[in-house]
Write a protein that holds these residues in place. Structure first.
Motif, PDB file in Angstrom:
ATOM      1  N   ARG A 283       0.829  -1.209   0.000  1.00 48.31           N
ATOM      2  CA  ARG A 283       0.000   0.000   0.000  1.00 48.31           C
ATOM      3  C   ARG A 283       0.864   1.260   0.000  1.00 48.31           C
ATOM      4  O   ARG A 283       0.600   2.201  -0.742  1.00 48.31           O
ATOM      5  N   GLU A 284       1.914   1.277   0.822  1.00 50.80           N
ATOM      6  CA  GLU A 284       2.787   2.463   0.878  1.00 50.80           C
ATOM      7  C   GLU A 284       3.528   2.666  -0.438  1.00 50.80           C
ATOM      8  O   GLU A 284       3.710   3.792  -0.893  1.00 50.80           O
ATOM      9  N   LEU A 285       3.973   1.563  -1.041  1.00 52.04           N
ATOM     10  CA  LEU A 285       4.663   1.678  -2.325  1.00 52.04           C
ATOM     11  C   LEU A 285       3.725   2.215  -3.404  1.00 52.04           C
ATOM     12  O   LEU A 285       4.079   3.127  -4.154  1.00 52.04           O
ATOM     13  N   ALA A 286       2.520   1.659  -3.472  1.00 50.54           N
ATOM     14  CA  ALA A 286       1.551   2.118  -4.472  1.00 50.54           C
ATOM     15  C   ALA A 286       1.199   3.584  -4.248  1.00 50.54           C
ATOM     16  O   ALA A 286       1.144   4.374  -5.195  1.00 50.54           O
ATOM     17  N   HIS A 287       0.962   3.962  -2.988  1.00 51.87           N
ATOM     18  CA  HIS A 287       0.622   5.344  -2.660  1.00 51.87           C
ATOM     19  C   HIS A 287       1.765   6.286  -3.064  1.00 51.87           C
ATOM     20  O   HIS A 287       1.522   7.370  -3.607  1.00 51.87           O
ATOM     21  N   GLY A 288       2.998   5.872  -2.805  1.00 52.34           N
ATOM     22  CA  GLY A 288       4.154   6.695  -3.173  1.00 52.34           C
ATOM     23  C   GLY A 288       4.230   6.945  -4.670  1.00 52.34           C
ATOM     24  O   GLY A 288       4.495   8.067  -5.109  1.00 52.34           O
ATOM     25  N   VAL A 289       3.968   5.912  -5.445  1.00 52.45           N
ATOM     26  CA  VAL A 289       3.992   6.058  -6.905  1.00 52.45           C
ATOM     27  C   VAL A 289       2.890   7.020  -7.359  1.00 52.45           C
ATOM     28  O   VAL A 289       3.132   7.953  -8.130  1.00 52.45           O
ATOM     29  N   VAL A 290       1.665   6.794  -6.874  1.00 53.05           N
ATOM     30  CA  VAL A 290       0.527   7.613  -7.298  1.00 53.05           C
ATOM     31  C   VAL A 290       0.724   9.078  -6.892  1.00 53.05           C
ATOM     32  O   VAL A 290       0.482   9.991  -7.686  1.00 53.05           O
ATOM     33  N   GLU A 291       1.168   9.309  -5.664  1.00 46.70           N
ATOM     34  CA  GLU A 291       1.395  10.680  -5.186  1.00 46.70           C
ATOM     35  C   GLU A 291       2.453  11.398  -6.005  1.00 46.70           C
ATOM     36  O   GLU A 291       2.274  12.550  -6.396  1.00 46.70           O
ATOM     37  N   ARG A 292       3.581  10.730  -6.251  1.00 42.89           N
ATOM     38  CA  ARG A 292       4.664  11.381  -6.984  1.00 42.89           C
ATOM     39  C   ARG A 292       4.306  11.596  -8.451  1.00 42.89           C
ATOM     40  O   ARG A 292       4.698  12.591  -9.043  1.00 42.89           O
ATOM     41  N   LEU A 293       3.530  10.680  -9.022  1.00 42.99           N
ATOM     42  CA  LEU A 293       3.062  10.869 -10.384  1.00 42.99           C
ATOM     43  C   LEU A 293       2.162  12.103 -10.464  1.00 42.99           C
ATOM     44  O   LEU A 293       2.277  12.915 -11.384  1.00 42.99           O
ATOM     45  N   SER A 294       1.301  12.271  -9.475  1.00 46.41           N
ATOM     46  CA  SER A 294       0.425  13.442  -9.438  1.00 46.41           C
ATOM     47  C   SER A 294       1.238  14.735  -9.326  1.00 46.41           C
ATOM     48  O   SER A 294       0.977  15.712 -10.034  1.00 46.41           O
TER      49      SER A 294
END
Length: 174
Positions: free
Chosen positions: A21-32
């Motif tokens: 979950r933290e890895l996925a959230h990190g990717v989505v946040e940084r992409l945004s």
């Protein structure tokens, strides 16, 4: 064209400890954040274009100046400037506002929801809408595509766009 809600993200530390979950959230946040930053670059490019790159930098075109500055290909720079001009309000030579071609898509880009992989197929569809289509039809099509693009990739956007175009122009281009 103000700076949108800036988020300062903590640099990733000890990623090996992070769960899925933290890895996925990190990717989505940084992409945004990256998409927001690119949308802001577009806003700067539109302002440069409206003032004149020759006046500001002694350069013949905004795209040419951007290619040198960003160290990217002339084609990529030209595409980036054209996308920025389509997504953002600008000013005419006399200073009067020139509305964005795709303001809903521009707003979604500024929010960090869409990148060029979604924006380019949206703009391609919008440019094919017949001139005799109503403003409401044009806005409706843009809204449908932007809503879809928040959860879909380029091919799905193009497919739905083709369906929209068939509905707006049932006789085709012939």
């Amino acid at each position: 064209c103000g700076v949108s809600g800036q988020r300062i993200l903590e640099p990733p530390q000890e990623l090996w400890r992070a769960g899925a979950r933290e890895l996925a959230h990190g990717v989505v946040e940084r992409l945004s954040v990256a998409r927001q930053a690119l949308a802001e670059v577009g806003q700067f490019l539109v302002e440069i274009e409206s003032r004149g790159p020759m006046e500001l930098f002694g350069h013949g075109s905004t795209a040419g100046w951007f290619a040198e500055t960003a160290r990217i290909s002339p084609n990529e720079a030209r595409d980036t400037v054209a996308r920025a001009l389509a997504l953002n309000e600008s000013r005419n030579l006399d200073g009067t506002p020139a509305p964005a071609f795709a303001p809903i898509a521009g707003a979604a880009a500024a929010e960090g929801d869409l990148g060029h992989q979604q924006l380019d197929p949206i703009l391609a569809v919008l440019k094919k809408i017949p001139d005799d289509a109503s403003a409401d039809d044009r806005t409706g099509a843009e809204q449908i595509l932007v809503t879809l693009a928040r959860h879909a990739g380029p091919q799905e956007i193009s497919n739905v766009g083709a369906e929209l175009l068939a509905h707006l122009d049932p006789d085709g281009n012939e």
